[in-house]
Scaffold this motif. Structure first.
Motif, short mmCIF file in Angstrom:
data_model
loop_
_atom_site.label_atom_id
_atom_site.label_comp_id
_atom_site.label_asym_id
_atom_site.label_seq_id
_atom_site.Cartn_x
_atom_site.Cartn_y
_atom_site.Cartn_z
N MET A 121 0.84 -1.20 0.00
CA MET A 121 0.00 0.00 0.00
C MET A 121 0.87 1.25 0.00
N GLY A 122 1.99 1.19 0.73
CA GLY A 122 2.92 2.32 0.75
C GLY A 122 3.52 2.57 -0.63
N ALA A 123 3.96 1.50 -1.29
CA ALA A 123 4.54 1.64 -2.62
C ALA A 123 3.51 2.19 -3.59
N LEU A 124 2.26 1.75 -3.44
CA LEU A 124 1.18 2.21 -4.31
C LEU A 124 0.91 3.70 -4.07
N GLN A 140 4.19 2.33 9.50
CA GLN A 140 3.39 1.27 10.13
C GLN A 140 4.09 -0.08 9.97
N ALA A 141 4.63 -0.30 8.76
CA ALA A 141 5.33 -1.56 8.49
C ALA A 141 6.59 -1.65 9.34
N ARG A 142 7.30 -0.51 9.49
CA ARG A 142 8.56 -0.55 10.24
C ARG A 142 8.28 -0.87 11.71
N LEU A 151 10.36 -2.33 2.96
CA LEU A 151 9.71 -1.13 3.49
C LEU A 151 10.64 0.07 3.44
N TYR A 152 11.96 -0.17 3.52
CA TYR A 152 12.88 0.96 3.50
C TYR A 152 12.95 1.60 2.11
N GLY A 153 12.65 0.82 1.10
CA GLY A 153 12.56 1.41 -0.24
C GLY A 153 11.41 2.41 -0.30
N VAL A 154 10.26 1.99 0.24
CA VAL A 154 9.08 2.87 0.26
C VAL A 154 9.39 4.11 1.10
N LEU A 155 10.05 3.89 2.24
CA LEU A 155 10.40 4.97 3.15
C LEU A 155 11.35 5.97 2.47
N THR A 156 12.38 5.43 1.82
CA THR A 156 13.36 6.29 1.14
C THR A 156 12.67 7.14 0.08
N ASP A 157 11.84 6.50 -0.74
CA ASP A 157 11.16 7.24 -1.82
C ASP A 157 10.30 8.35 -1.24
#
Lengths: 442, 450
Positions: A121-124, A140-142, A151-157
């Motif tokens: 959902m974060g990536a989306l 939330q995932a972290r 999740l860190y990819g989503v976070l970084t972006d």
């Protein structure tokens, strides 16, 4: 012995029975319940586009029989998202969202929501430019599973787009330490590039290129290498990379557009126009760029048609409740009403303070005649020390309007030294402005 | 340019298939003298904006269809087809955000001659790079299609209604391959009737002949007799095929000492059940379109399998009980023994078993009989169709009878030799075989239902 003899008919019956069962129960029956298909964690790796669609079919079939399998719903969502990215077919965004939501409604083994669906959902959300939302999901995932590297990819972006470069850096470091892979190397390259460190950026991409698992991934990395070469002012090298990317995946729309851009810089106008036409048919993301080239070549009607497509695109987005103020503001500043551009970009700046938004707002303010304020944002756009020809050109024009001749000359010279082809019209104007400054000085 | 690149990520589907999709549909109709293609291009909002029509709509449609014609390729037996644009139309439809989508419809046609089986290939490479739904269907009109690689009905109602559930992907069919044969019958014969499978393919030529005879312009008496004979042969062949549990009956009869009377009972039951089954299913399929033939066939398969398995179990129980020490050679009268009724002969029970087996064997209507019946009904020759179905059942019964008799002879011969030692076990083996086949049929029928 008699024992054996007595058992013999029973054994032969058994054997016959087994044979018959195999005959009567064709492969389909036995294969159907072989358990869940291979899981995909976060972003799938090492799938070719063909395998991707094969995986999608398997997962769909599996879910038809096991509609309560939260993990497979999440991984199907992830692959839909990947499919959307690869094919530029946005149908898959809606499907991805549906799959993730299905997964979230089903409790995982530990009672909490399925972590892969949360990350998905974060990536989306990031893909749909809702970076605050992306950040929320990733956090939330972290909290639930700090060792799930995706999740860190989503976070970084999310941090990168929100302009929080410190936090982006630390999330990226976490990701690189946890899992140095294609996803982390390409992000590292972007981070280095933003800070103007071209050499390390190239090194990171070269490493990503070595581990690219399939044609689509390879094309993606090669395209990034091409963009890096292009922004460094080497259209010939960039062209080479784009060609290689297209050799791996001939439908890669960003590479089609990149190749057209490089060909235009090298003076091959006919090829460039054909290339752009192919790129915008594949994905409408490049219509403004195409229109600008047409306008530069004097085809105003053709340019207008591309701009109409862009406006239509924005209307469709707005109808879906999404307002991409950055793209809209940039377009309005150059081809429309600068005041409208300023309004939209101020709103965007309130949401996120990335260097891209700072540059766009500075340019819009300049076009609207507010040069003093513009200079402040232009300085913010340069705060990371990135080497971006367009940013430098914008800053040079603002300085020139403010009468700071020395700074203007320095910025315009910088722009042309970084990439003399940064924009068909902009480069010509930069040269003209520089010449005027020189003649004024003498 | 970064802004533009970023935009791609934001687009949400306004058109059901993404607002820059270009969707293609080709509906092929094969006639005996030509092949027609209704080619539809449904462009979403962005492509519609990108290629605005120049000039009046009719002219634009003509031009666009000529362009499409250039991208469509067809071959008949390896020779390229010469397509012509028969009709062209172009229309806008309201889309999202006050924008428009567009729909281009081109009717193409190319001459062919279906006077013998003809292999046709078709490919549409129009706007091959664009993202979108791509679908091809094929039906025959006045000719029969077989081995078609594409379905006969559009799943998107010719690009009007796109299914959008989470577990389906847009189809990407760009090519079709099929064989067209002369012969009448309803449109898209092979595709329209449920349960047409391997068996019909084996007996395909025979069935085709039968269909041709039934569909003849004038049904003379010799022709009618020929048709009945053909259906008799078809039924016989069908019963000889593996599956449907018919072969197991022969084994059962052999195990029961192969009394001719039992064999006749089975034959009669099979014929009756099969005829009734085909008639009922045929009636259902014609009356209500909502009855899914596949499902009905599947359930009948399950019932028939369970019935056979049940009989097998009963047989096994009685066989095992009769194999107690001192009873070793009691095979010939071992059946009814100790089976509750306790009669020396157990005939009553056995007779019911035989009937049940016959019912189980005839319960699943054979698809080819169904095809014949539906074909005859479509031509208004219902009575004749029923007659052929009866003949079909008789043919099946004949095969079963023959098999039983042959097995009986074979068993006598075999038992005379080394196999005599197995004699005490034949009842057990037969029973186990019946049980296993019953289980197999049930499992297979279940598999088609799941």
């Amino acid at each position: 012995m008699t024992h054996v003899r007595r058992l013999l008919p029973l054994l032969s019956c058994l054997l016959l029975g087994c044979t018959l069962l195999t005959l009567f129960a064709p492969g389909g029956v036995l294969r159907r319940d072989d358990g869940p298909p291979p899981r995909v964690e976060g972003r799938p790796k090492g799938w070719s586009p063909y395998e991707l669609s094969e995986y999608i079919e398997d997962a769909q079939e599996h879910l038809r029989h096991h509609p309560d399998d939260a993990a497979t719903w999440a991984s199907l969502g992830g692959v839909y998202l990947e499919q959307a990215r690869r094919s530029a077919d946005v149908t898959y965004y809606g499907k991805a969202q549906g799959a993730f939501e299905r997964s979230l409604r089903l409790p995982a083994d530990d009672g909490g929501p399925n972590i892969d669906a949360v990350i998905g959902m974060g990536a989306l959300a990031n893909a749909k430019h809702d970076f605050t939302g992306g950040l929320r999901w990733a956090e939330q995932a972290r909290n639930a599973a700090p060792y799930r590297w995706a999740l860190y990819g989503v976070l970084t972006d999310a941090y990168l787009e929100l302009g929080d470069y410190e936090r982006a850096q630390s999330a990226l470091r976490r990701m690189l330490q946890g899992r140095p892979d294609l996803a982390s190397f390409t992000r590292a390259a972007r981070m280095e590039h933003l800070h103007g460190r071209t050499g390390p950026a190239r090194t990171a991409l070269e490493r990503a290129r070595e581990i690219a698992g399939d044609p689509a991934e390879y094309a993606f990395v090669l395209w990034q290498l091409g963009e890096l070469a292009w922004s460094g002012g080497d259209p010939r090298a960039a062209l080479g990379f784009y060609e290689q990317a297209l050799a791996a995946d001939r439908t890669h729309a960003p590479s089609l557009a990149g190749r057209a851009r490089a060909e235009a810089a090298l003076g091959r106008t006919g090829q460039a126009l054909r290339g752009y036409a192919a790129a915008v048919a594949r994905s409408p993301s490049f219509v403004v760029e195409y229109g600008e080239l047409l306008e530069h070549l004097g085809d105003r009607a053709g340019a207008r048609r591309q701009y109409t497509v862009f406006s239509g695109q924005l209307k469709l987005l707005a109808a879906n409740g999404i307002n991409d103020d950055l793209a809209y503001g940039r377009f309005e500043a150059d081809h429309g009403d600068p005041d409208t551009a300023v309004r939209h970009l101020r709103a965007e700046w309130a949401r996120r303070q990335s260097v891209e938004v700072a540059d766009a707002l500075a340019w819009a303010l300049h076009r609207a005649g507010h040069d003093t304020e513009a200079a402040g944002y232009a300085a913010r756009a340069a705060r990371l020390g990135g080497r971006d020809a367009l940013f430098a050109y914008h800053r040079g024009e603002i300085e020139r309007a403010l009468g700071h001749t020395g700074a203007a000359r320095a910025q315009l010279t910088l722009a042309l030294s970084i990439n003399p082809h940064f924009s068909p019209d902009g480069a010509a104007r930069a040269r003209a402005a520089l010449a005027r400054l020189e003649s004024d000085a003498t | 340019m970064i802004a533009a690149a970023a935009l791609a990520g934001v687009v949400l589907a306004a058109h059901p298939l993404g607002n820059f999709s270009v969707n293609h549909y080709d509906g092929l109709t094969v006639r005996h003298d030509r092949i027609e293609d209704v080619a539809i291009v449904d462009s979403a909002e962005i492509p519609t904006l990108q290629d605005p029509p120049t000039g009046p709509a009719e002219l634009h449609a003509r031009r666009a269809c000529e362009e499409l014609r250039g991208d469509v390729a067809g071959q008949a037996e390896g020779r390229a087809l010469a397509w012509r644009v028969e009709e062209a139309s172009f229309a806008y439809r309201p889309g999202a955000a006050g924008l428009r989508t567009s729909r281009l419809t081109c009717r193409l046609s190319a001459p062919i001659r279906v006077d013998r089986p003809l292999t046709l290939t078709f490919a549409n490479a129009h706007r091959a790079d664009a993202v979108g739904w791509r679908e091809i269907t094929a039906i025959g009109s006045g000719v029969r299609l077989r081995d078609s690689s594409v379905p006969s009905r559009s799943m998107s109602d010719e690009l009007r209604d796109y299914p959008s559930d989470l577990l389906s992907s847009p189809p990407d069919v760009r090519q079709a391959r099929l064989t067209a044969e002369p012969g009448s019958g309803e449109r898209g014969t092979a595709a329209g009737v449920p349960g047409v499978d391997v068996i019909t393919r084996y007996t395909g030529t025979l069935a085709d002949r039968l269909n041709a005879v039934i569909g003849a312009e004038r049904l003379t008496i010799p022709l009618g007799l020929l048709a009945l004979l053909l259906s008799l042969v078809l039924g016989a062949v069908h019963a000889a095929m593996p599956g449907h549990g018919k072969t197991v009956m022969a084994a059962y009869l052999a195990g029961r000492d192969g009394r001719l009377r039992d064999a006749c009972t089975v034959a009669a039951t099979v014929t009756l059940t099969h005829t009734a089954g085909v008639l009922v299913l045929g009636l259902l399929v014609t009356i209500t379109a909502s009855v899914a033939g596949e499902v009905v066939l599947g359930w009948l398969g399950v019932v028939s399998g369970l019935l056979i398995a049940l009989i097998g179990t009963a047989l096994l129980c009685s066989a095992l009980r009769s194999r107690k020490p001192g009873h070793g050679h009691g095979h010939s009268h071992g059946h009814g023994h100790g089976h509750g009724h306790g009669h020396g002969h157990g005939h009553g029970h056995g007779h019911r078993g035989v009937v049940a087996l016959g019912v189980a064997g005839g319960l699943v209507p054979s698809p080819s009989a169904l095809v014949v019946l539906l074909g005859a009904m479509a031509l208004g020759r219902t009575a004749f169709g029923v007659m052929t179905v009866v003949c079909y059942g008789l043919g099946m019964a004949a095969t079963l009878l023959a098999a039983a008799l042959v097995l009986r002879r074979f068993r006598d011969l075999a038992l005379a030799g080394r196999l005599r030692r197995l004699r005490p076990y034949t009842a057990t083996m037969t029973a186990a075989l019946v049980l296993l086949v019953g289980t197999g049929i049930t499992v297979r029928a279940m598999a088609t239902l799941i």
